[in-house]
Design an enzyme around this catalytic site. Structure first.
Site, PDB file in Angstrom:
ATOM      1  N   TYR A 232       0.840  -1.197   0.000  1.00  0.00           N
ATOM      2  CA  TYR A 232       0.000   0.000   0.000  1.00  0.00           C
ATOM      3  C   TYR A 232       0.872   1.242   0.000  1.00  0.00           C
ATOM      4  O   TYR A 232       2.076   1.175   0.277  1.00  0.00           O
ATOM      5  CB  TYR A 232      -0.970  -0.006   1.189  1.00  0.00           C
ATOM      6  CG  TYR A 232      -0.366   0.375   2.523  1.00  0.00           C
ATOM      7  CD1 TYR A 232       0.473  -0.497   3.211  1.00  0.00           C
ATOM      8  CD2 TYR A 232      -0.618   1.617   3.088  1.00  0.00           C
ATOM      9  CE1 TYR A 232       1.028  -0.134   4.428  1.00  0.00           C
ATOM     10  CE2 TYR A 232      -0.065   1.990   4.314  1.00  0.00           C
ATOM     11  CZ  TYR A 232       0.758   1.104   4.973  1.00  0.00           C
ATOM     12  OH  TYR A 232       1.311   1.462   6.168  1.00  0.00           O
TER      13      TYR A 232
ATOM     14  N   LYS B   6       6.581  -1.773   1.979  1.00  0.00           N
ATOM     15  CA  LYS B   6       5.342  -1.281   2.610  1.00  0.00           C
ATOM     16  C   LYS B   6       4.190  -2.260   2.362  1.00  0.00           C
ATOM     17  O   LYS B   6       3.258  -1.982   1.603  1.00  0.00           O
ATOM     18  CB  LYS B   6       5.024   0.121   2.076  1.00  0.00           C
ATOM     19  CG  LYS B   6       4.146   0.968   2.981  1.00  0.00           C
ATOM     20  CD  LYS B   6       4.226   2.423   2.560  1.00  0.00           C
ATOM     21  CE  LYS B   6       3.155   3.304   3.124  1.00  0.00           C
ATOM     22  NZ  LYS B   6       3.064   3.417   4.559  1.00  0.00           N
TER      23      LYS B   6
ATOM     24  N   GLU C 263      11.297   3.189  15.365  1.00  0.00           N
ATOM     25  CA  GLU C 263      10.396   4.161  14.723  1.00  0.00           C
ATOM     26  C   GLU C 263       9.048   4.068  15.415  1.00  0.00           C
ATOM     27  O   GLU C 263       8.885   3.311  16.384  1.00  0.00           O
ATOM     28  CB  GLU C 263      10.279   3.921  13.203  1.00  0.00           C
ATOM     29  CG  GLU C 263       9.677   2.595  12.801  1.00  0.00           C
ATOM     30  CD  GLU C 263       9.433   2.472  11.286  1.00  0.00           C
ATOM     31  OE1 GLU C 263       9.387   3.482  10.574  1.00  0.00           O
ATOM     32  OE2 GLU C 263       9.275   1.318  10.833  1.00  0.00           O
TER      33      GLU C 263
ATOM     34  N   LEU D 282      10.578   1.776   7.861  1.00  0.00           N
ATOM     35  CA  LEU D 282      10.017   2.145   6.566  1.00  0.00           C
ATOM     36  C   LEU D 282      10.725   3.433   6.143  1.00  0.00           C
ATOM     37  O   LEU D 282      10.735   4.397   6.918  1.00  0.00           O
ATOM     38  CB  LEU D 282       8.507   2.398   6.670  1.00  0.00           C
ATOM     39  CG  LEU D 282       7.936   2.705   5.287  1.00  0.00           C
ATOM     40  CD1 LEU D 282       7.664   1.420   4.519  1.00  0.00           C
ATOM     41  CD2 LEU D 282       6.696   3.540   5.363  1.00  0.00           C
TER      42      LEU D 282
HETATM   43  N1  PDD Z   1       2.525   5.308   7.483  1.00  0.00           N
HETATM   44  N2  PDD Z   1       7.048   4.252   9.440  1.00  0.00           N
HETATM   45  C1  PDD Z   1       5.961   3.481   9.340  1.00  0.00           C
HETATM   46  C2  PDD Z   1       5.936   2.171  10.054  1.00  0.00           C
HETATM   47  C3  PDD Z   1       4.869   3.903   8.558  1.00  0.00           C
HETATM   48  O1  PDD Z   1       3.773   3.115   8.444  1.00  0.00           O
HETATM   49  C4  PDD Z   1       4.921   5.163   7.905  1.00  0.00           C
HETATM   50  C5  PDD Z   1       3.794   5.641   7.034  1.00  0.00           C
HETATM   51  C6  PDD Z   1       6.083   5.947   8.066  1.00  0.00           C
HETATM   52  C7  PDD Z   1       6.237   7.296   7.416  1.00  0.00           C
HETATM   53  O2  PDD Z   1       6.329   7.208   6.009  1.00  0.00           O
HETATM   54  P1  PDD Z   1       5.848   8.403   5.084  1.00  0.00           P
HETATM   55  O3  PDD Z   1       6.578   9.618   5.532  1.00  0.00           O
HETATM   56  O4  PDD Z   1       6.218   7.981   3.723  1.00  0.00           O
HETATM   57  O5  PDD Z   1       4.353   8.543   5.298  1.00  0.00           O
HETATM   58  C8  PDD Z   1       7.129   5.450   8.830  1.00  0.00           C
HETATM   59  C9  PDD Z   1       1.384   5.473   6.588  1.00  0.00           C
HETATM   60  C10 PDD Z   1       1.128   6.875   6.221  1.00  0.00           C
HETATM   61  C11 PDD Z   1       0.149   4.754   7.134  1.00  0.00           C
HETATM   62  O6  PDD Z   1       0.306   3.614   7.544  1.00  0.00           O
HETATM   63  O7  PDD Z   1      -0.936   5.304   7.101  1.00  0.00           O
END
Ligand code: PDD
Length: 291
Positions: free
Chosen positions: A32, A148, A180, A204
């Site tokens: 996703y 992801k 994280e 991630l």
């Molecule tokens: N989450 N780490 C994790 C485990 C994440 O699921 C996400 C993103 C990030 C930040 O990534 P980005 O800056 O590309 O959004 C870091 C998404 C948005 C979600 O699960 O809704």
């Protein structure tokens, strides 16, 4: 009624149906992405697409992504979100529907592609200014969370544990390292140095993280990509998260103890301002693109 995209067609959400044989449903066999839009302008689209392409390649899912940007824009417009201050498109691609096997299905299977758009909002300034609380919880995820995938059960359990402890978010801890958040990247400021975990299979690689890293370096801040030991959290001057719908989010308390001198630190505030300025630049660039 929201309009969604499913397998090449736009339709009311109530008409979108997915096979019970879908491998995303049965096995979590899919990926996703969540891409933010600001007043209808995509932010960081290239980065989100590249991360998705890498995931598709790793999962060996054959899918042509050339129409994805147009589809994202269409979903924003058809849901009346083109002037919304903040919105996003959630996209999910699974290997598709096939009789359940642990190995990949025999023969050609068409990937299932589903996307929807929705509005989101930044916390009010007085809430943001107080910072957010976090709880440390064990990181029970696999060792390739840089891909992801939709397998978010450990993230959901971690978030729930933090919520049950009365915190706003979780900090995942693996082998003594504060890795994280459950859905955001973690950062610390120690004696003026900005630190975040390096890109490995254990985080991630956030698109927001990449933008903030670039901004911090351009602003001349000292930046290190290295693991933050859990013991170090108590000595951090500042801690914050970054993520698509969190943007730059200050952490004012971890496990019930204040971070630094409490409140939102200067570095966090500066990086948040720089991030929002990048969003404004993207909006201005779009004006040029369409004029
Ligand atoms: N989450 N780490 C994790 C485990 C994440 O699921 C996400 C993103 C990030 C930040 O990534 P980005 O800056 O590309 O959004 C870091 C998404 C948005 C979600 O699960 O809704």
């Amino acid at each position: 009624m929201s309009t969604v995209f499913l397998n090449g067609e736009y339709m009311p959400k109530s008409e979108a149906t997915i096979s019970p044989d879908d491998r995303g449903f049965l096995l979590g066999d899919g990926l996703y992405e969540v891409t933010p839009f600001y007043e209808g302008v995509p932010f960081g689209f290239k980065g989100h697409l590249q991360r998705l392409l890498r995931g598709l390649c790793w999962l060996r899912i054959d899918y042509d992504t050339s129409e994805l940007e147009a589809m994202h824009r269409e979903l924003i417009v058809s849901n009346g979100l083109d002037s919304a201050e903040r919105s996003m498109v959630y996209l999910q691609i699974t290997r598709g529907a096939a009789p359940r096997t642990h190995y990949f299905p025999d023969g050609d299977v068409t990937p299932t592609v589903y996307a929807y758009a929705k509005e989101w909002s930044r916390p009010a300034d007085d809430v943001w200014d107080q910072g957010f609380t976090a709880q440390t919880v064990p990181d029970r995820r696999w060792s390739r969370v840089d891909i992801k995938t939709v397998c978010l059960l450990p993230n959901a359990l971690a978030f729930q544990d933090a919520k049950d402890a009365g915190a706003d978010d979780a900090i995942l801890v693996r082998d003594g390292v504060a890795i994280e958040g459950a859905h955001q990247n973690l950062w610390g400021v120690f004696g003026g140095t900005v630190i975040t975990h390096p890109v490995t299979g254990h985080i991630l690689p956030g698109i927001t993280r990449a933008v903030v890293l670039e901004e911090a370096r351009t602003a001349g801040m000292k930046v290190e990509e290295r693991p933050i030991q859990i013991e170090e959290l108590a000595f951090a001057d500042e801690l914050f998260f970054t993520g698509t719908t969190g943007e730059v989010r200050p952490i004012s308390e971890v496990d019930g103890r204040p971070v630094g001198s409490g409140g939102v630190g200067e570095v966090t505030r500066t990086l948040s301002d720089l991030f929002l300025a990048r969003v404004d630049q993207a909006k201005a660039a779009e004006q040029v693109r369409v004029s």
